[in-house]
Design a protein around this motif. Structure first.
Motif, short mmCIF file in Angstrom:
data_model
loop_
_atom_site.label_atom_id
_atom_site.label_comp_id
_atom_site.label_asym_id
_atom_site.label_seq_id
_atom_site.Cartn_x
_atom_site.Cartn_y
_atom_site.Cartn_z
N VAL A 32 0.90 -1.05 -0.24
CA VAL A 32 -0.08 -0.01 0.04
C VAL A 32 0.93 1.27 -0.19
CG1 VAL A 32 -1.83 1.24 1.10
CG2 VAL A 32 -1.96 -1.37 1.20
N GLY A 33 0.74 2.02 -0.93
CA GLY A 33 1.30 3.35 -0.94
C GLY A 33 1.14 4.19 0.21
N GLY A 34 2.11 4.97 0.74
CA GLY A 34 2.03 5.84 2.09
C GLY A 34 0.37 6.55 2.14
N THR A 35 0.17 7.04 1.29
CA THR A 35 -1.01 8.15 1.18
C THR A 35 -2.20 7.32 1.69
OG1 THR A 35 0.03 9.72 -0.18
CG2 THR A 35 -2.56 9.72 -0.12
N MET A 36 -2.10 6.06 1.09
CA MET A 36 -3.34 5.34 1.40
C MET A 36 -3.46 4.15 2.46
SD MET A 36 -2.88 6.17 -1.88
CE MET A 36 -1.62 5.14 -2.53
N ARG A 37 -2.22 4.31 3.03
CA ARG A 37 -2.23 3.36 4.15
C ARG A 37 -3.13 3.43 5.28
NH1 ARG A 37 3.05 1.06 7.63
NH2 ARG A 37 1.92 0.13 9.22
N PRO A 38 -3.38 4.80 5.89
CA PRO A 38 -4.51 4.92 6.91
C PRO A 38 -5.73 4.33 6.65
CG PRO A 38 -3.11 6.74 6.89
CD PRO A 38 -2.74 6.07 5.63
N VAL A 39 -6.48 4.49 5.17
CA VAL A 39 -7.54 4.11 5.05
C VAL A 39 -7.70 2.53 5.06
CG1 VAL A 39 -7.67 4.40 2.49
CG2 VAL A 39 -9.76 4.63 3.45
N SER A 80 -2.11 1.99 -5.15
CA SER A 80 -1.25 3.03 -5.55
C SER A 80 -2.16 4.12 -6.12
CB SER A 80 -0.21 2.67 -6.29
OG SER A 80 -0.88 2.26 -7.80
N HIS A 81 -1.59 5.33 -6.25
CA HIS A 81 -2.14 6.32 -7.27
C HIS A 81 -1.31 6.23 -8.41
CE1 HIS A 81 1.05 8.96 -6.26
NE2 HIS A 81 0.69 8.86 -5.03
N ASP A 82 -2.14 7.14 -9.34
CA ASP A 82 -1.53 7.35 -10.85
C ASP A 82 -0.10 7.63 -10.38
OD1 ASP A 82 -3.56 6.67 -12.52
OD2 ASP A 82 -4.76 8.81 -12.22
N PRO A 83 0.87 7.47 -11.54
CA PRO A 83 0.63 6.61 -12.64
C PRO A 83 0.72 5.20 -12.62
CG PRO A 83 2.53 7.87 -12.98
CD PRO A 83 2.03 8.24 -11.50
N PHE A 84 1.01 4.76 -11.28
CA PHE A 84 1.77 3.35 -11.26
C PHE A 84 0.72 2.18 -11.51
CE2 PHE A 84 3.82 6.25 -8.23
CZ PHE A 84 5.08 6.21 -8.60
N LEU A 85 -0.51 2.29 -11.45
CA LEU A 85 -1.36 1.15 -12.13
C LEU A 85 -0.94 0.78 -13.67
CD1 LEU A 85 -3.58 -1.01 -11.94
CD2 LEU A 85 -5.23 0.60 -12.69
N ASP A 86 -0.81 1.86 -14.51
CA ASP A 86 -0.46 1.87 -15.89
C ASP A 86 0.96 1.06 -15.90
OD1 ASP A 86 -2.92 2.71 -16.57
OD2 ASP A 86 -2.03 4.89 -16.87
N ILE A 87 1.80 1.42 -15.06
CA ILE A 87 3.36 1.00 -15.31
C ILE A 87 3.21 -0.31 -14.66
CG2 ILE A 87 5.59 1.28 -14.30
CD1 ILE A 87 4.76 4.25 -13.88
N ILE A 88 2.50 -0.76 -13.57
CA ILE A 88 2.91 -2.34 -13.05
C ILE A 88 1.83 -3.25 -14.34
CG2 ILE A 88 0.77 -2.30 -11.87
CD1 ILE A 88 2.35 -4.13 -9.72
N MET A 89 1.34 -2.76 -14.77
CA MET A 89 0.52 -3.40 -15.75
C MET A 89 1.26 -3.52 -17.07
SD MET A 89 -2.68 -4.75 -15.06
CE MET A 89 -3.79 -4.71 -13.86
N SER A 90 1.92 -2.52 -17.63
CA SER A 90 2.83 -2.36 -18.86
C SER A 90 4.12 -3.63 -18.45
CB SER A 90 3.50 -1.00 -19.11
OG SER A 90 4.24 -0.70 -18.12
N LYS A 91 4.57 -3.68 -17.26
CA LYS A 91 5.66 -4.51 -16.78
C LYS A 91 5.05 -6.12 -16.67
CE LYS A 91 8.25 -1.30 -14.30
NZ LYS A 91 9.65 -1.43 -15.06
#
Length: 285
Positions: A32-39, A80-91
């Motif tokens: 979980v990316g840091g901004t999203m950890r608490p929720v 995560s937040h943008d743009p990392f979903l696109d990146i992990i999918m492309s990999k």
């Protein structure tokens, strides 16, 4: 004969480092990316209370987590937040990806707004000590030139005019304002919500980049239309529990999770209940 076959099957499972019991009872590992950890700490507790299935959280910066997933091939989910979903999918490292909500930047000030800051233009005043996230190393930082330009300001001119505190972490600059070491900062609303007892927030909706029009170069060096900034979850290809992963993804994208996401400052609407990727391929939205 049946007894021997059973023994051989059990031995094969042990040698493979797994067992039927492990397959169903191992906790899910969610990066979980840091901004999203608490929720997500709250969401995983709600999920465990409802289903009995434990979800462990590994938290760091979204980019750092992606690098670790690529190197270690461990875990079940990635938030995560943008743009990392696109990146992990492309990999080719993930299977399915869902949008959960959006994050928005706001101005934060000390409780009671003692400097009477109302707009972005007020941040240029000589009596305002300002803190911002790094212009190259954070997603929000990459948005700042466009945000200030919509207010008729130049970020370059502002940095030459003022001694601005710059840090990669939104939490860091938010804490500076909370501790009265700065008068104002720009952070995600999800960061501000966690400090609502010490901070007030000022919306800048009219200054946000125009969705799907204003392109912004992300911290990864790739150009994205980053507004709205999506918060996403995806299932990792290395997971051995894809059925359990799918159940958790459906839970966090359900109406039951909507209230929790909104409570923590994430924008959620019916339009955001979209699947971005299915089996690694972009879905037409």
């Amino acid at each position: 004969m049946k007894y021997k076959v059973g023994i051989l099957l059990l031995a094969a499972l042990i040698l493979a480092g797994c067992s039927p019991k492990e397959k169903t009872e191992s906790p899910l590992l969610c990066h979980v990316g840091g901004t999203m950890r608490p929720v997500f700490e709250k969401l995983t507790k709600a999920y465990e209370a409802e289903t009995g299935k434990k979800v462990e959280i590994n938290s760091a910066g979204s980019g750092e987590l992606l690098a670790n997933i690529e190197m270690q091939a461990e875990g079940d989910l990635y938030v995560s937040h943008d743009p990392f979903l696109d990146i992990i999918m492309s990999k080719g490292l993930a299977v399915n990806g869902w949008t959960l909500g959006e994050i928005y930047p706001v101005i934060i000030v000390q409780k009671g707004n003692p400097k009477n800051i109302q707009t972005l233009n007020d941040l240029a005043r000589d009596d305002v000590e300002l803190a911002l996230t790094d212009y190259k190393l954070s997603t929000l930082g990459r948005l700042l030139p466009t945000i200030f330009r919509t207010a008729g300001m130049s970020l370059n001119a502002l940095t030459q005019q003022k001694n601005i505190v710059i840090h990669r972490s939104g939490s860091y600059v938010a804490n500076l304002v909370a501790m009265k070491s700065a008068d104002a900062a720009l952070v995600w609303e999800a960061v501000a919500v966690l400090r609502r007892d010490k901070l007030d927030s000022i919306p800048i909706t009219e200054n946000l980049p125009v969705p799907y029009v204003d392109a912004v170069t992300s911290a990864t060096g790739k150009s994205y239309k980053l507004t709205p900034v999506r918060v996403t979850i995806c299932s990792l290809k290395c997971s051995k529990q894809l059925e359990a992963v799918d159940k958790f993804m459906r839970f966090v994208s359900s109406f039951r999770a909507k209230r929790i996401l909104e409570e923590y400052g994430f924008g959620v609407s019916a339009d955001l209940r979209k699947q971005e990727y299915k089996e690694g391929k972009r879905v037409n939205l």
